[in-house]
Design a protein around this motif. Structure first.
Motif, PDB file in Angstrom:
ATOM      1  N   GLU A 273     -23.544  -0.782  41.041  1.00  0.00           N
ATOM      2  CA  GLU A 273     -24.326  -1.426  39.984  1.00  0.00           C
ATOM      3  C   GLU A 273     -24.298  -2.941  40.121  1.00  0.00           C
ATOM      4  O   GLU A 273     -25.319  -3.610  39.954  1.00  0.00           O
ATOM      5  CB  GLU A 273     -23.812  -0.990  38.613  1.00  0.00           C
ATOM      6  CG  GLU A 273     -24.136   0.461  38.309  1.00  0.00           C
ATOM      7  CD  GLU A 273     -23.494   0.963  37.025  1.00  0.00           C
ATOM      8  OE1 GLU A 273     -22.680   0.229  36.413  1.00  0.00           O
ATOM      9  OE2 GLU A 273     -23.821   2.098  36.631  1.00  0.00           O
ATOM     10  N   GLU A 274     -23.129  -3.482  40.447  1.00  0.00           N
ATOM     11  CA  GLU A 274     -23.007  -4.929  40.639  1.00  0.00           C
ATOM     12  C   GLU A 274     -23.829  -5.376  41.849  1.00  0.00           C
ATOM     13  O   GLU A 274     -24.526  -6.398  41.797  1.00  0.00           O
ATOM     14  CB  GLU A 274     -21.540  -5.315  40.818  1.00  0.00           C
ATOM     15  CG  GLU A 274     -21.320  -6.805  40.872  1.00  0.00           C
ATOM     16  CD  GLU A 274     -19.853  -7.188  40.945  1.00  0.00           C
ATOM     17  OE1 GLU A 274     -19.573  -8.396  40.873  1.00  0.00           O
ATOM     18  OE2 GLU A 274     -18.981  -6.296  41.073  1.00  0.00           O
ATOM     19  N   ALA A 275     -23.775  -4.612  42.927  1.00  0.00           N
ATOM     20  CA  ALA A 275     -24.553  -4.947  44.122  1.00  0.00           C
ATOM     21  C   ALA A 275     -26.050  -4.935  43.806  1.00  0.00           C
ATOM     22  O   ALA A 275     -26.785  -5.837  44.217  1.00  0.00           O
ATOM     23  CB  ALA A 275     -24.244  -3.967  45.256  1.00  0.00           C
TER      24      ALA A 275
ATOM     25  N   PRO B 138     -24.924  -3.864  56.189  1.00  0.00           N
ATOM     26  CA  PRO B 138     -26.181  -4.203  55.509  1.00  0.00           C
ATOM     27  C   PRO B 138     -27.211  -3.069  55.541  1.00  0.00           C
ATOM     28  O   PRO B 138     -27.921  -2.849  54.557  1.00  0.00           O
ATOM     29  CB  PRO B 138     -26.699  -5.421  56.281  1.00  0.00           C
ATOM     30  CG  PRO B 138     -25.492  -6.010  56.925  1.00  0.00           C
ATOM     31  CD  PRO B 138     -24.568  -4.855  57.206  1.00  0.00           C
ATOM     32  N   GLU B 139     -27.275  -2.343  56.635  1.00  0.00           N
ATOM     33  CA  GLU B 139     -28.237  -1.236  56.734  1.00  0.00           C
ATOM     34  C   GLU B 139     -27.877  -0.122  55.753  1.00  0.00           C
ATOM     35  O   GLU B 139     -28.754   0.471  55.121  1.00  0.00           O
ATOM     36  CB  GLU B 139     -28.296  -0.702  58.161  1.00  0.00           C
ATOM     37  CG  GLU B 139     -29.306   0.406  58.375  1.00  0.00           C
ATOM     38  CD  GLU B 139     -30.753   0.003  58.100  1.00  0.00           C
ATOM     39  OE1 GLU B 139     -31.579   0.918  57.861  1.00  0.00           O
ATOM     40  OE2 GLU B 139     -31.071  -1.197  58.087  1.00  0.00           O
ATOM     41  N   SER B 140     -26.602   0.146  55.590  1.00  0.00           N
ATOM     42  CA  SER B 140     -26.168   1.157  54.626  1.00  0.00           C
ATOM     43  C   SER B 140     -26.531   0.733  53.204  1.00  0.00           C
ATOM     44  O   SER B 140     -26.998   1.542  52.402  1.00  0.00           O
ATOM     45  CB  SER B 140     -24.655   1.381  54.712  1.00  0.00           C
ATOM     46  OG  SER B 140     -24.309   1.867  55.981  1.00  0.00           O
TER      47      SER B 140
ATOM     48  N   LEU C 297     -29.095   2.554  50.519  1.00  0.00           N
ATOM     49  CA  LEU C 297     -28.638   2.856  49.170  1.00  0.00           C
ATOM     50  C   LEU C 297     -29.582   2.219  48.147  1.00  0.00           C
ATOM     51  O   LEU C 297     -29.962   2.853  47.161  1.00  0.00           O
ATOM     52  CB  LEU C 297     -27.212   2.337  48.979  1.00  0.00           C
ATOM     53  CG  LEU C 297     -26.532   2.659  47.662  1.00  0.00           C
ATOM     54  CD1 LEU C 297     -26.374   4.171  47.491  1.00  0.00           C
ATOM     55  CD2 LEU C 297     -25.166   1.992  47.608  1.00  0.00           C
ATOM     56  N   ALA C 298     -29.982   0.993  48.399  1.00  0.00           N
ATOM     57  CA  ALA C 298     -30.892   0.286  47.486  1.00  0.00           C
ATOM     58  C   ALA C 298     -32.262   0.974  47.459  1.00  0.00           C
ATOM     59  O   ALA C 298     -32.883   1.076  46.393  1.00  0.00           O
ATOM     60  CB  ALA C 298     -31.030  -1.177  47.909  1.00  0.00           C
TER      61      ALA C 298
ATOM     62  N   LYS D 151     -34.118   2.573  43.965  1.00  0.00           N
ATOM     63  CA  LYS D 151     -35.350   2.047  43.375  1.00  0.00           C
ATOM     64  C   LYS D 151     -36.024   3.090  42.501  1.00  0.00           C
ATOM     65  O   LYS D 151     -36.203   4.232  42.917  1.00  0.00           O
ATOM     66  CB  LYS D 151     -36.337   1.632  44.468  1.00  0.00           C
ATOM     67  CG  LYS D 151     -36.093   0.283  45.027  1.00  0.00           C
ATOM     68  CD  LYS D 151     -37.220  -0.085  45.957  1.00  0.00           C
ATOM     69  CE  LYS D 151     -37.018  -1.457  46.532  1.00  0.00           C
ATOM     70  NZ  LYS D 151     -38.089  -1.807  47.449  1.00  0.00           N
ATOM     71  N   PRO D 152     -36.420   2.687  41.293  1.00  0.00           N
ATOM     72  CA  PRO D 152     -37.167   3.620  40.452  1.00  0.00           C
ATOM     73  C   PRO D 152     -38.537   3.904  41.069  1.00  0.00           C
ATOM     74  O   PRO D 152     -39.153   3.028  41.632  1.00  0.00           O
ATOM     75  CB  PRO D 152     -37.328   2.887  39.120  1.00  0.00           C
ATOM     76  CG  PRO D 152     -36.591   1.593  39.242  1.00  0.00           C
ATOM     77  CD  PRO D 152     -36.175   1.430  40.662  1.00  0.00           C
TER      78      PRO D 152
END
Length: 74
Positions: free
Chosen positions: A38-40, A61-63, A67-68, A72-73
């Motif tokens: 959540e912080e990330a 960074p790729e991981s 994850l991001a 995403k909604p």
């Protein structure tokens, strides 16, 4: 795992079955706790670069990008 399976001519499913049969513990990709994720995501939403956030949390960074993307909604 995918890269190695393709080079060896073995399907990913076969490798997964063998891992389960042999009782080999798989490394999980969840290095970040829910709070850390959540912080990330907050940092990313605030415009901090993906590389900077990944470095701060000690993840690839790729991981973090993958994850991001899942986060995403729709």
């Amino acid at each position: 795992m995918e890269e190695g399976t393709g080079q060896a001519g073995i399907s990913r499913g076969t490798v997964q079955r063998l891992v389960e049969q042999e009782g080999i513990e798989r490394q999980t990709s969840q290095k970040l706790s829910l709070e850390q994720r959540e912080e990330a995501f907050r940092f990313l939403d605030e415009g901090v670069s993906l590389r900077q956030v990944a470095r701060q949390f000690g993840v690839n960074p790729e991981s973090l990008r993958r994850l991001a993307m899942r986060h995403k909604p729709s």
